[in-house]
Design an enzyme around this catalytic site. Structure first.
Site, PDB file in Angstrom:
ATOM      1  N   CYS A   2       0.827  -1.205   0.000  1.00 18.55           N
ATOM      2  CA  CYS A   2       0.000   0.000   0.000  1.00 18.55           C
ATOM      3  C   CYS A   2       0.869   1.267   0.000  1.00 18.55           C
ATOM      4  CB  CYS A   2      -0.932   0.083   1.198  1.00 18.55           C
ATOM      5  SG  CYS A   2      -2.217  -1.137   1.213  1.00 18.55           S
ATOM      6  N   ARG A  27       6.597  -0.843  -3.868  1.00 14.13           N
ATOM      7  CA  ARG A  27       6.212  -1.333  -2.541  1.00 14.13           C
ATOM      8  C   ARG A  27       5.330  -2.582  -2.652  1.00 14.13           C
ATOM      9  NH1 ARG A  27       6.620   2.778   1.448  1.00 14.13           N
ATOM     10  NH2 ARG A  27       4.817   1.995   2.566  1.00 14.13           N
ATOM     11  N   TRP A  75      -2.497  -3.182  -1.636  1.00 10.44           N
ATOM     12  CA  TRP A  75      -2.063  -4.582  -1.571  1.00 10.44           C
ATOM     13  C   TRP A  75      -3.127  -5.260  -0.720  1.00 10.44           C
ATOM     14  CZ3 TRP A  75      -0.482  -8.278   2.028  1.00 10.44           C
ATOM     15  CH2 TRP A  75       0.275  -9.340   1.527  1.00 10.44           C
ATOM     16  N   ASN A 101      -3.336   3.314   4.459  1.00  4.09           N
ATOM     17  CA  ASN A 101      -2.314   2.261   4.486  1.00  4.09           C
ATOM     18  C   ASN A 101      -2.286   1.719   5.911  1.00  4.09           C
ATOM     19  OD1 ASN A 101      -0.020   0.727   4.291  1.00  4.09           O
ATOM     20  ND2 ASN A 101       1.387   2.445   4.003  1.00  4.09           N
ATOM     21  N   GLY A 102      -2.444   0.413   6.071  1.00  3.32           N
ATOM     22  CA  GLY A 102      -2.445  -0.168   7.426  1.00  3.32           C
ATOM     23  C   GLY A 102      -3.630  -1.098   7.590  1.00  3.32           C
ATOM     24  N   GLU A 480      19.655 -17.294   2.108  1.00  2.00           N
ATOM     25  CA  GLU A 480      19.342 -16.075   1.357  1.00  2.00           C
ATOM     26  C   GLU A 480      19.358 -16.347  -0.158  1.00  2.00           C
ATOM     27  OE1 GLU A 480      18.064 -13.301   1.702  1.00  2.00           O
ATOM     28  OE2 GLU A 480      18.836 -11.975   0.142  1.00  2.00           O
ATOM     29  N   LYS A 484      16.177 -15.664  -2.629  1.00  2.00           N
ATOM     30  CA  LYS A 484      16.239 -14.834  -3.844  1.00  2.00           C
ATOM     31  C   LYS A 484      15.640 -15.591  -5.020  1.00  2.00           C
ATOM     32  CE  LYS A 484      16.837 -11.421  -2.914  1.00  2.00           C
ATOM     33  NZ  LYS A 484      16.817 -11.314  -1.505  1.00  2.00           N
ATOM     34  N   GLU A 487      11.774 -15.887  -4.612  1.00  2.92           N
ATOM     35  CA  GLU A 487      11.078 -14.606  -4.717  1.00  2.92           C
ATOM     36  C   GLU A 487      10.875 -14.152  -6.149  1.00  2.92           C
ATOM     37  OE1 GLU A 487      12.178 -11.425  -1.338  1.00  2.92           O
ATOM     38  OE2 GLU A 487      13.929 -12.257  -2.326  1.00  2.92           O
ATOM     39  N   HIS A 503      19.469 -36.573   6.729  1.00  3.08           N
ATOM     40  CA  HIS A 503      18.334 -36.760   7.639  1.00  3.08           C
ATOM     41  C   HIS A 503      16.999 -36.502   6.956  1.00  3.08           C
ATOM     42  CE1 HIS A 503      21.155 -37.379  10.859  1.00  3.08           C
ATOM     43  NE2 HIS A 503      21.796 -36.294  10.463  1.00  3.08           N
ATOM     44  N   LYS A 602       7.479  -4.756  -0.902  1.00  9.11           N
ATOM     45  CA  LYS A 602       8.799  -4.324  -0.448  1.00  9.11           C
ATOM     46  C   LYS A 602       8.794  -4.045   1.041  1.00  9.11           C
ATOM     47  CE  LYS A 602      12.998  -2.777  -1.120  1.00  9.11           C
ATOM     48  NZ  LYS A 602      13.956  -3.893  -1.266  1.00  9.11           N
TER      49      LYS A 602
END
Ligand code: G6P
Length: 607
Positions: A2, A27, A75, A101-102, A480, A484, A487, A503, A602
Site C-alpha cells: 500500500c 512497494r 495490496w 495504508n495499514g 538467502e 532470492k 522470490e 536426515h 517491499k
C-alpha cells in the site's frame, strides 16, 4: 505494501498523483486509484492491476480536472483486489474521500455499529469504516472529525483525506504506518515514502505517530491529538533523484546488484577512522558491553538471514552468545530478554510491522536496542535506543540485494567494534580492518568473475526444485540464495545445512536435481565436499560456489560460481553476489516481473 500520495497546489493534481503512485509501485500492490476535488464534488477513478491502466483510464491524469487530490496503491488484505475494494473510498454523502495504508483491527465492530446507524458499505475493506466515521463525526471541522475518528480506531494507519467543504486542503494522520509531508513552493504533498516526493521537493517533514497534518498550497500545519500546533523540523533529502531511477539497466534489481561495491563502501567508509572502527551513533563503553550477557538479533525475510550470518561473526569475534529469531515469532514467544540483552533489529525499510512489534517487546523488557536500518527517519530508526544506518541509498526492487549486503557489513563492523572494546591484539585488529576495506573491491570482483551466470540460468531455469547447501556461514548464505531464487523466479528452492541432508532431504535428490553447494569456508570445506559426492552419487547436477583458487572443487562439481579470496569471516558478502545474479538471470529466463514479483511487497507494514 500500500502506498499513499496527496497533493494540493495550482497545477492539475491527477498527473502529479499518478507520478507519485508510479514511484510507490515498488512497494507492491494489486489495484490503484485517485480521488480529485473537482469544484464541489469528488471524482474517483480506480483500476485493478497496474498504474499503467489507471494512467490509460484517466488520459495520464489529464482527463481528471482539479488541483487537490489523493491517490493509493492497494495490496489486498481485507477483500479481494477488485475496483470496489480499491481506494479511495467515499463517504455516503460524497463529501469525503480517503486513502489508507495499514489495518484497522476493530473494523468489524465499527462496521456493525455504522451499519446500525444507516451507513451503507460499498466494499469489504477495513478502511471503509474510517470514511463513514469521519462523516458521522463531521460538525464543520475536518480536523476535529479526524481526531474523533482516530480515537475510535485500533490498528495501524496512514490516512489521507479530502473534503468538499474544505476543497483546497489535504489532511493526513499516521499511527504505526509511514507518512511523510513534502514541502513545495505554492504546492504541498504527502506520501508513504520520499521516493514519491523527490522529483517535486527535497524538503520533507517526517510525521510521527499520533500527529495530524493539514496542508493547503501555501501552508503546512501539524497538530497533536488535542489540536495543539507542533513545531516540526523540516529535513532535507540529500540523495540524488537518479538514485531512484533505473539508469539504463533493464531492472532495478540488476542496477542495485551492480551498485553493491559503492553501497558497501558508503557503509564502511564513514565508520573507519585512523585504522579504527568508530560508531559515533552508539556511544557504547566497555562497561556497557560487559553488562551484555547475550545478543538477540531479530528481523524478517532477508534481514533475518543477514542476522543468521552475522551471528557467526559476532560470536567468533566477541564470544558473546547470539540468538537469531524471526520477528514474527519473537513477538509472540515470551522471549528471554532483559536489561542484560542487546536486541539488534535489522530492517531495510524500517517499517516492517513484525520487526517494529519485536523491537517494542524488547524495549518493554528493558533490553538495550540497536537498529540497523536503511530508510532515514523510518519508524524503527526512531523507536530504537541506538540506530545505525546502512547508507545503501534507495532500494526499489522488491527483492533486496544492496539492502542485504550493507546489513551484513554493519554487522561485521559492529562485531569488530565490540571485539575491540573487549580488547583485541593490534595485529589482529589491523588485519580485520584491512579485510573490511577490501570488501567493496572484492564484491566488484565477485560480479566480474562470473560471466557464465546467464548461461547457467539457461540450464537451470526449468528445474522443478533447486537445493542450496552449505555449512555455518555458507548455510546462512544458502538460505538467502534460495530465498532470492524463490522470490523472483518462482522456482521452488530450499536451503539445507549440508550436514542435515542425510536426515531427510537426500530422499528428494534424483537424476539432474540441481544442488547449489556453497564451499567458501576453508575449515569445513572437506565436509561439504563429502556432501557433494553424496548427492552426485544420486544423480544430482552440482553447481559449486567457491574461491577461485580452490582446485579441489573443479573435479567435484559440474558447474561453478566463484568469489575472490575474501576473509572467511566476511565471505558471506561476496558469496551472495553470484547467487543474486543467478536468481536474476533465472527469473529473466522465466519471463518474471523481476522488480515486482507476484504477491510480494517491499515494505510489509501489516502483520
Ligand atoms: C519483504 C521484502 C524482503 C525483506 C523483508 C524485510 O519481504 O520483500 O526483501 O527482506 O520484507 O524487510 P525489511 O524492510 O524489514 O528489511
Amino acid at each position: 505494501m500500500c502506498g499513499i500520495v496527496g497533493f494540493t497546489g495550482t497545477q492539475q493534481a491527477a498527473p502529479v498523483l499518478l507520478e507519485g503512485l508510479k514511484k510507490l509501485e515498488y512497494r507492491g500492490y494489486d489495484s490503484a486509484g485517485v480521488a480529485v476535488m473537482d469544484k464541489d464534488r469528488i471524482a474517483v477513478s480506480k483500476v485493478t492491476g497496474r498504474i499503467a491502466s489507471l494512467c490509460e483510464k484517466t488520459g495520464q491524469g489529464k482527463a481528471v480536472p482539479g488541483t487537490t487530490g489523493v491517490g493509493h496503491t492497494r495490496w489486498a488484505t481485507h477483500g479481494a483486489p477488485t475496483e470496489e475494494n480499491a481506494h479511495p473510498h467515499l463517504s455516503n454523502d460524497g463529501k469525503f474521500a480517503i486513502v489508507h495504508n495499514g489495518i484497522i483491527e476493530n473494523y468489524l465492530e465499527l462496521r456493525e455499529e455504522l451499519t446500525g446507524r444507516g451507513y451503507h458499505f460499498e466494499s469489504q475493506t477495513d478502511t471503509e469504516v474510517i470514511v463513514h466515521l469521519i462523516e458521522m463525526y463531521y460538525r464543520g471541522s475536518v480536523r476535529e472529525a479526524l481526531i474523533r475518528t482516530t480515537n475510535r480506531l485500533q490498528g495501524s494507519y496512514a490516512l489521507g483525506v479530502i473534503c468538499t467543504e474544505e476543497p483546497e486542503k489535504i489532511f493526513a494522520v499516521r499511527e504505526a504506518s509511514p507518512l511523510i509531508l513534502g514541502i513545495g513552493v505554492g504546492e504541498n504533498f504527502f506520501a508513504s515514502d520520499v521516493t514519491a516526493l523527490v522529483s517535486y521537493t527535497r524538503n520533507v517533514i517526517y510525521l510521527e505517530d499520533g500527529e495530524y497534518a493539514e496542508l493547503t498550497p501555501d501552508s503546512v500545519r501539524v497538530f497533536d491529538c488535542s489540536g495543539r500546533i507542533l513545531d516540526k523540523e523540516i529535513s532535507r533529502v540529500t540523495w540524488d533523484v537518479r538514485a531512484a531511477e533505473k539508469g539504463g539497466y533493464a531492472h532495478f534489481m540488476l542496477k542495485e546488484i551492480m551498485e553493491q561495491p559503492g553501497a558497501v563502501k558508503a557503509t564502511i567508509e564513514p565508520r573507519l577512522k585512523n585504522g579504527k572502527v568508530v560508531f559515533d551513533e552508539l556511544g557504547m563503553t566497555e562497561k556497557d558491553l560487559r553488562s551484555i550477557r547475550k545478543i538477540v538479533i531479530t528481523a524478517c525475510g532477508s534481514a533475518y538471514y543477514a542476522g543468521c550470518s552475522g551471528k557467526y561473526v559476532l560470536e567468533s569475534l566477541c564470544r558473546i552468545p547470539v540468538e537469531v529469531e524471526l520477528a514474527s515469532e519473537l513477538r509472540y514467544s515470551d522471549p528471554l530478554i532483559d536489561s542484560h540483552t542487546l536486541l539488534i533489529v535489522i530492517s531495510q525499510s524500517g517499517e516492517t510491522a513484525d520487526t517494529i512489534a519485536a523491537l517494542k517487546e524488547g524495549r518493554e523488557r528493558g533490553a538495550k536496542t540497536l537498529a540497523i536500518v536503511n530508510v532515514l527517519g523510518s519508524s524503527i530508526a526512531k523507536l530504537a535506543g541506538m540506530t545505525v544506518y546502512t547508507w545503501a541509498g534507495p532500494e526499489i526492487a522488491v527483492a533486496t540485494t544492496k539492502g542485504f549486503t550493507t546489513q551484513l557489513v554493519v554487522l561485521y563492523l559492529l562485531a569488530v567494534y565490540f571485539a575491540d572494546l573487549q580488547g583485541l591484539a593490534a595485529s589482529v585488529y589491523a588485519q580485520l580492518i584491512a579485510s573490511l576495506q577490501a570488501l567493496p573491491r572484492q564484491i566488484q570482483q565477485a560480479i566480474d568473475m562470473n560471466p557464465s551466470i546467464p548461461e547457467l540460468a539457461g540450464k537451470y531455469h526449468g528445474s522443478s526444485s533447486l537445493f542450496f547447501i552449505g555449512r555455518n556461514t555458507d548455510y546462512a548464505v544458502a538460505l538467502e540464495g534460495a530465498l532470492k531464487m524463490k522470490e523472483i523466479s518462482y522456482l521452488h528452492a530450499e536451503a539445507y545445512a549440508a550436514g542435515e541432508l542425510k536426515h531427510g532431504t537426500i530422499a528428494l535428490i534424483e537424476e539432474h536435481t540441481p544442488v547449489i553447494a556453497l564451499c567458501c569456508n576453508w575449515t569445513i570445506m572437506e565436509k561439504t565436499m563429502n556432501n557433494i559426492v553424496e548427492v552426485k552419487a544420486r544423480g544430482a547436477e552440482v553447481l559449486a560456489l567457491s574461491f577461485r583458487g580452490n582446485q579441489k572443487i573443479l573435479s567435484a562439481a559440474d558447474d561453478f560460481l566463484f568469489i575472490p579470496d575474501t576473509d572467511p569471516l566476511f565471505s558471506a558478502v561476496t558469496e551472495i553476489i553470484p547467487l543474486q545474479l543467478l536468481a536474476y538471470y533465472t527469473a529473466l529466463e522465466n519471463g518474471c516481473d523481476i522488480d515486482k514479483p507476484k504477491n510480494l511487497a517491499k515494505s510489509v507494514t501489516v502483520e
